[in-house]
Design a protein around this motif. Structure first.
Motif: not given
Length: 451
Positions: A335-351
């Motif tokens: 929700f922060q910022g007007d552009y967020n893309a190409r995401a990857r989860l860390l192995p813990d699934g939390r970050h």
């Protein structure tokens, strides 16, 4: 003190252990209080990991270099050592305390009658004068660089409690003569330190979005060899290639599932970019998102393979969403910022790490999904394509340096940073491999003799 090493070309200081290559690692920042370690030059005959007139292989130099580039270790140069022991009886802890060392590593190599090489190393804790671990690796000469990386992995895990990722690989796209009519594209695989780069596919047309299978034996990527985007899966050992998606429209952003049986991808076969999952054995294609008014792309898997994250502009501008594969219910994550893309989860699934636009500049950001805390990790510009090391400690990404595409690495706490510039062209689209298993036929044995 801002960093452990500031803009020093480590490849020059460890030239005996590192050959000339396309990528040269330059440390720019590091921990303020790193663990001090001395990796003493290993004893034994001169060793080479390949035939021909190449420099002798410096096993200790490679181990030291691996630990230093984690940013968590400060390695003592051999010129500053008071002695160069190769056996336990010659380790005088008082000397190492004078030098302020926390740990000392000694080792040696022996050529066996069958021409394989046995490499033994010992890790000592200086304060307690205790031998922490002693291990012998036996391998053919061609695998000695792997042995050095495995040793570094073991030392790193023993001291930090986190599994080391020095023996992993990176894949990337090298563009020669960018912006020229005769530009070419090379899908390249190299060790995580940039050594032993190998072109696995070459084309006069663009190559995009390489992704590793969880066993490290295959790469999926986008090729334009047919004149339009096509998703290809390639076996690295044989070079065998299989086109798995060449539907009308966009075929992009392939990512292997955690078990390697499925491939998530973005397709516009129905006229709009949506997320799909394809079973690689049955070729059954399943549509995951259904939002005709939005562009859904850049999928990534949750650690257990039960959910996907993806980029969507369904809220007006690109943001990150997660969708449960059982219920098909999407949930917005950023929700922060007007552009967020190409995401990857860390192995813990939390970050989560992703491309984040701030004040018109593209950086890489990290987010704690439980606390909704966002931290910008990079200070360069035009940062893109983040890919995580399998231990979740470091991240590689593409950026710009003096108008050229390079790769850079940053720790997820942002305290460690280094660049991997190339002199051969633009380097882009990095992908960090999973943990690589020890091949029983090439790395024949490992014996732990002390703990």
């Amino acid at each position: 003190m801002k960093g452990l090493i500031n803009a020093i070309a480590i490849g020059l200081t460890l030239a005996a252990g590192l050959s000339a290559r396309a990528i040269e690692i330059v440390i720019t920042e590091g921990w303020d209080s790193p663990t001090r370690i001395a990796v003493v030059p290993f004893g034994g005959p001169p060793l080479r990991d390949q035939p021909g007139p190449v420099a002798p292989l410096d096993l200790a130099g490679i181990v030291s270099f691996d630990l230093v580039r984690s940013g968590q270790f400060d390695a003592l140069p051999s010129d500053n050592m008071l002695s160069l022991p190769t056996v336990a009886e010659d380790v005088y802890f008082r000397d190492w305390r004078i030098l302020g060392m926390d740990y000392v590593v000694i080792g040696g190599a022996e050529i066996l009658p069958d021409a394989r090489i046995a490499v033994t190393y010992r890790l000592f804790e200086v304060a307690s004068e205790r031998e922490v671990i002693s291990t012998t690796w036996t391998a053919p000469g061609a695998q000695l660089r792997d042995v050095a990386h495995w040793i570094a992995d073991e030392i790193y895990e023993e001291i930090t409690g986190v599994r080391g990722a020095f023996a992993t690989k990176i894949a990337y796209v090298l563009v020669r003569n960018p912006n020229a009519s005769d530009s070419s594209y090379e899908l390249t695989v190299a060790d995580a330190d940039g050594e032993r780069e190998r072109v696995v596919y070459r084309s006069g047309e663009p190559i995009l979005s390489p992704s590793w299978s969880p066993d490290g034996r295959r790469l999926a990527y986008v090729s334009f060899e047919t004149g339009r985007s096509t998703i290809v899966v390639q076996e690295l050992a044989t070079g065998a290639r299989r086109r798995v998606a060449e539907y009308p429209g966009i075929n992009g952003a392939p990512v292997f599932s955690p078990d390697g049986t499925q491939l998530a991808m973005a397709l516009s076969r129905d006229g709009n970019s949506e997320i799909y999952v394809k079973d690689l054995e049955t070729d059954v294609l399943r549509r995951i998102t259904r939002r005709p008014s939005a562009i859904d792309t850049e999928p990534g898997w949750g650690p257990e393979g039960k959910s996907l994250i993806f980029t969507s502009d369904r809220a007006g501008q690109p943001q990150i969403y997660r969708i449960d594969l059982a219920t098909s219910l999407p949930d917005r994550l950023t929700f922060q910022g007007d552009y967020n893309a190409r995401a990857r989860l860390l192995p813990d699934g939390r970050h989560l790490v992703y491309v984040h636009r701030s004040n018109g500049v593209y950086h890489i950001a990290w987010q704690d999904l439980e606390r909704d805390v966002v931290r910008v990790l990079t200070e360069t510009s035009l940062d893109e394509s983040p890919s995580l090391a399998p231990n979740g400690m470091m991240m590689i990404y593409a950026t710009q340096l003096q108008g050229r595409g390079i790769l850079a690495v940053v720790s997820v706490d942002s305290r460690v940073k280094y660049n991997l510039p190339s002199g051969l062209g633009d380097v882009r689209e990095p992908a960090w491999s999973p943990f690589m298993t020890v091949d029983a036929q090439t790395l024949a044995s490992r014996a732990v003799t002390a703990r």
